[in-house]
Write an enzyme that holds these catalytic residues in place. Sequence first.
Site, PDB file in Angstrom:
ATOM      1  N   ASN A   8       0.902  -1.144  -0.183  1.00  0.00           N
ATOM      2  CA  ASN A   8       0.210   0.174   0.042  1.00  0.00           C
ATOM      3  C   ASN A   8       0.839   1.278   0.162  1.00  0.00           C
ATOM      4  OD1 ASN A   8      -1.731   2.150   0.481  1.00  0.00           O
ATOM      5  ND2 ASN A   8      -2.879   1.192   2.144  1.00  0.00           N
ATOM      6  N   LYS A  15       3.269   0.594   3.277  1.00  0.00           N
ATOM      7  CA  LYS A  15       3.053  -0.256   4.131  1.00  0.00           C
ATOM      8  C   LYS A  15       3.192  -1.517   3.285  1.00  0.00           C
ATOM      9  CE  LYS A  15      -0.716   1.819   5.955  1.00  0.00           C
ATOM     10  NZ  LYS A  15      -2.030   2.042   6.656  1.00  0.00           N
ATOM     11  N   ARG A  98      -2.494  -1.729  -3.517  1.00  0.00           N
ATOM     12  CA  ARG A  98      -3.752  -0.905  -3.246  1.00  0.00           C
ATOM     13  C   ARG A  98      -3.573   0.396  -4.274  1.00  0.00           C
ATOM     14  NH1 ARG A  98      -5.075   3.403   1.166  1.00  0.00           N
ATOM     15  NH2 ARG A  98      -7.048   3.994   0.647  1.00  0.00           N
ATOM     16  N   HIS A 187     -13.005   3.446  -0.243  1.00  0.00           N
ATOM     17  CA  HIS A 187     -12.924   2.561   0.930  1.00  0.00           C
ATOM     18  C   HIS A 187     -13.795   1.329   0.216  1.00  0.00           C
ATOM     19  CE1 HIS A 187     -13.127   5.887   4.028  1.00  0.00           C
ATOM     20  NE2 HIS A 187     -11.401   5.289   4.006  1.00  0.00           N
ATOM     21  N   LEU A 216     -15.617   4.065   9.666  1.00  0.00           N
ATOM     22  CA  LEU A 216     -15.152   5.279  10.243  1.00  0.00           C
ATOM     23  C   LEU A 216     -13.923   5.163  10.781  1.00  0.00           C
ATOM     24  CD1 LEU A 216     -18.438   5.442  12.464  1.00  0.00           C
ATOM     25  CD2 LEU A 216     -18.292   6.389  10.366  1.00  0.00           C
ATOM     26  N   GLY A 217     -12.828   5.798  10.036  1.00  0.00           N
ATOM     27  CA  GLY A 217     -11.689   5.673  10.513  1.00  0.00           C
ATOM     28  C   GLY A 217     -11.241   7.195  10.537  1.00  0.00           C
ATOM     29  N   ASN A 218      -9.997   7.427  10.154  1.00  0.00           N
ATOM     30  CA  ASN A 218      -9.466   8.806   9.911  1.00  0.00           C
ATOM     31  C   ASN A 218     -10.368   9.510   8.879  1.00  0.00           C
ATOM     32  OD1 ASN A 218      -7.369   9.457  12.062  1.00  0.00           O
ATOM     33  ND2 ASN A 218      -6.164   8.105  10.963  1.00  0.00           N
ATOM     34  N   ARG A 248     -11.210  16.335   7.412  1.00  0.00           N
ATOM     35  CA  ARG A 248     -12.013  16.601   6.350  1.00  0.00           C
ATOM     36  C   ARG A 248     -13.458  17.132   6.904  1.00  0.00           C
ATOM     37  NH1 ARG A 248     -10.740  11.198   3.169  1.00  0.00           N
ATOM     38  NH2 ARG A 248      -8.971  11.184   4.097  1.00  0.00           N
ATOM     39  N   ASP A 289      -8.005  13.331  16.182  1.00  0.00           N
ATOM     40  CA  ASP A 289      -8.363  12.069  16.613  1.00  0.00           C
ATOM     41  C   ASP A 289      -9.472  12.167  17.663  1.00  0.00           C
ATOM     42  OD1 ASP A 289      -8.115   9.754  18.426  1.00  0.00           O
ATOM     43  OD2 ASP A 289      -6.154   9.456  17.403  1.00  0.00           O
ATOM     44  N   ARG A 291     -10.303  10.129  19.861  1.00  0.00           N
ATOM     45  CA  ARG A 291     -10.165   9.826  21.280  1.00  0.00           C
ATOM     46  C   ARG A 291     -10.021  11.097  21.992  1.00  0.00           C
ATOM     47  NH1 ARG A 291      -6.108   4.901  19.542  1.00  0.00           N
ATOM     48  NH2 ARG A 291      -5.986   6.571  17.998  1.00  0.00           N
ATOM     49  N   GLY A 337     -11.269   2.373  12.704  1.00  0.00           N
ATOM     50  CA  GLY A 337     -10.743   2.738  14.023  1.00  0.00           C
ATOM     51  C   GLY A 337     -11.889   3.019  14.849  1.00  0.00           C
ATOM     52  N   ASN A 341     -14.168   0.696  17.508  1.00  0.00           N
ATOM     53  CA  ASN A 341     -13.677   0.846  19.087  1.00  0.00           C
ATOM     54  C   ASN A 341     -14.607   1.976  20.009  1.00  0.00           C
ATOM     55  OD1 ASN A 341     -11.190  -0.537  19.249  1.00  0.00           O
ATOM     56  ND2 ASN A 341     -10.518   0.765  17.398  1.00  0.00           N
ATOM     57  N   GLU A 391      -8.247  -4.825   5.161  1.00  0.00           N
ATOM     58  CA  GLU A 391      -8.229  -4.493   3.799  1.00  0.00           C
ATOM     59  C   GLU A 391      -7.059  -5.157   3.115  1.00  0.00           C
ATOM     60  OE1 GLU A 391      -8.560  -0.231   5.057  1.00  0.00           O
ATOM     61  OE2 GLU A 391      -9.507   0.198   3.265  1.00  0.00           O
TER      62      GLU A 391
HETATM   63  P1  ADP Z   1      -7.244   5.125   8.933  1.00  0.00           P
HETATM   64  O1  ADP Z   1      -8.260   5.576   8.545  1.00  0.00           O
HETATM   65  O2  ADP Z   1      -6.383   6.011   8.945  1.00  0.00           O
HETATM   66  O3  ADP Z   1      -7.140   3.624   8.441  1.00  0.00           O
HETATM   67  P2  ADP Z   1      -8.191   3.734  11.272  1.00  0.00           P
HETATM   68  O4  ADP Z   1      -9.152   2.871  10.677  1.00  0.00           O
HETATM   69  O5  ADP Z   1      -7.197   2.967  12.145  1.00  0.00           O
HETATM   70  O6  ADP Z   1      -7.645   5.018  10.486  1.00  0.00           O
HETATM   71  O7  ADP Z   1      -9.006   4.831  12.477  1.00  0.00           O
HETATM   72  C1  ADP Z   1      -8.175   5.635  13.204  1.00  0.00           C
HETATM   73  C2  ADP Z   1      -9.029   6.557  14.091  1.00  0.00           C
HETATM   74  O8  ADP Z   1      -9.834   5.796  14.842  1.00  0.00           O
HETATM   75  C3  ADP Z   1      -8.249   7.473  15.071  1.00  0.00           C
HETATM   76  O9  ADP Z   1      -7.910   8.815  14.424  1.00  0.00           O
HETATM   77  C4  ADP Z   1      -9.269   7.514  16.294  1.00  0.00           C
HETATM   78  O10 ADP Z   1      -9.946   8.726  16.435  1.00  0.00           O
HETATM   79  C5  ADP Z   1     -10.247   6.450  16.051  1.00  0.00           C
HETATM   80  N1  ADP Z   1     -10.039   5.514  17.317  1.00  0.00           N
HETATM   81  C6  ADP Z   1      -9.499   4.458  17.448  1.00  0.00           C
HETATM   82  N2  ADP Z   1      -9.655   4.229  18.836  1.00  0.00           N
HETATM   83  C7  ADP Z   1     -10.741   4.732  19.311  1.00  0.00           C
HETATM   84  C8  ADP Z   1     -11.713   4.659  20.567  1.00  0.00           C
HETATM   85  N3  ADP Z   1     -11.483   4.042  21.470  1.00  0.00           N
HETATM   86  N4  ADP Z   1     -12.629   5.794  20.421  1.00  0.00           N
HETATM   87  C9  ADP Z   1     -12.768   6.757  19.680  1.00  0.00           C
HETATM   88  N5  ADP Z   1     -12.188   6.566  18.488  1.00  0.00           N
HETATM   89  C10 ADP Z   1     -11.131   5.801  18.305  1.00  0.00           C
END
Ligand code: ADP
Length: 404
Positions: A8, A15, A98, A187, A216-218, A248, A289, A291, A337, A341, A391
């Site tokens: 990737n 990666k 990718r 995605h 739902l990631g970054n 974004r 982030d 979190r 992410g 989580n 992925e």
């Molecule tokens: P990417 O889109 O870069 O692949 P990921 O799918 O790994 O990202 O998601 C990363 C995001 O997940 C982080 O920015 C963080 O905000 C969020 N995240 C991870 N763990 C938690 C958690 N326990 N609570 C809330 N958000 C979380």
Amino acid sequence: MTAVLVVNSGSSSFKYQLIEMDTETTLASGLVERIGELMGTSSHTVLETPITQATETVTVERELPIADHTAGFAVMLEAFRTHGPSLEAHAPVAVGHRVVHGGARFHEPTVITESVERDIDELSALAPLHNPGALQGITAAIAAFSAVPHVAIFDTAFHQTLPPEAFTYAINADLAERFRVRRYGFHGTSHGFVSRAGADFLGQPVDALNQIVLHLGNGGSVCAVRAGQSVETSMGMTPLEGLVMGTRSGDIDPGVLFHLHRRAGLDIDDLDQLLNRGSGLLGLTGHGDLRDVITAADSGDGPSQLAIDVYVHRLKGYVGSYYAQLGQVDVISFTAGVGENSALVRARALEGLEALGIRIDPERNEAKSRVARRISADDSAVTVLVIPTNEELEIARQTLATVL
Ligand code: ADP
């Protein structure tokens, strides 16, 4: 043993994962970063005893100048030689790459030839931030692994089934045609993987189900999947449209851009930077982030509380919209992410939707786990799942299926 190497590549990093396909075990994974900078970094993680499927891993990190992707692949090969596993004993039968943007041209995994490389290059016009890096990685990987086929897996491919009413923007049709302005969606590898995993979880064929997948990631996007096919998704011509993301904005009135240009003096590059890198959670709170945003909100920070409200409000709006587009929904899955989580986001995105047959079980939702699981109550008409996305594994599966 049959191994596939998954790559990737970004513009200054890549990666990789070496996956043993009979057991779908990741034998090694790594990251080569800061390519082209004064000092680059690499990390290589090895599964200690892959045969017993142990999950013990060892990571080694290095700092050294890495001039370009070709040098990056040399660093990766050296890591395999020094720390294992042996690429002779686990020689990849193919390399899967990718590629973010396949435009309207690529709707399936494609063996890379010179003409495919030219097409990916040409599609850089639509994805200037992504496709050039992928191409550099492909060129260097072909030089490093010249004896095996290389396969491109496109993030956009899964969405090539979008109907015209979903992918067409209501702008001047000639202009849109000439400059290929339409919605493509992203995605796709994850949405495809998670929708198939959802069907597997329920023990039903994917073509018998209507699903909504929330990645739902970054970055984040929603996908409506009817009978295994993407029929609507929230990212558009670029990955900027749709949900509120880490940095974004997602959906915004385009009139805001005219206003900021005329009144605030922002030029087109400023606006690009603002919406792609300085907006979303980061723009609203100073934290990209989630979190950190949740921690700040918990300690009473007003802007962080508002940011979570805005994030969840947008998400819930998409759930309702895609429910209406599908007419009836069997499964809603959370992934990536945040989706995997954050019990808070899952609960808030679906609260108050009992009339639509959506009822989350609070205890199941709060339970932590790394495997696919149901979080809906037994009397929920719609099954709500949390499904860890993978992925890299999906790219490896598609790569192998393409070359077999
Ligand atoms: P990417 O889109 O870069 O692949 P990921 O799918 O790994 O990202 O998601 C990363 C995001 O997940 C982080 O920015 C963080 O905000 C969020 N995240 C991870 N763990 C938690 C958690 N326990 N609570 C809330 N958000 C979380």
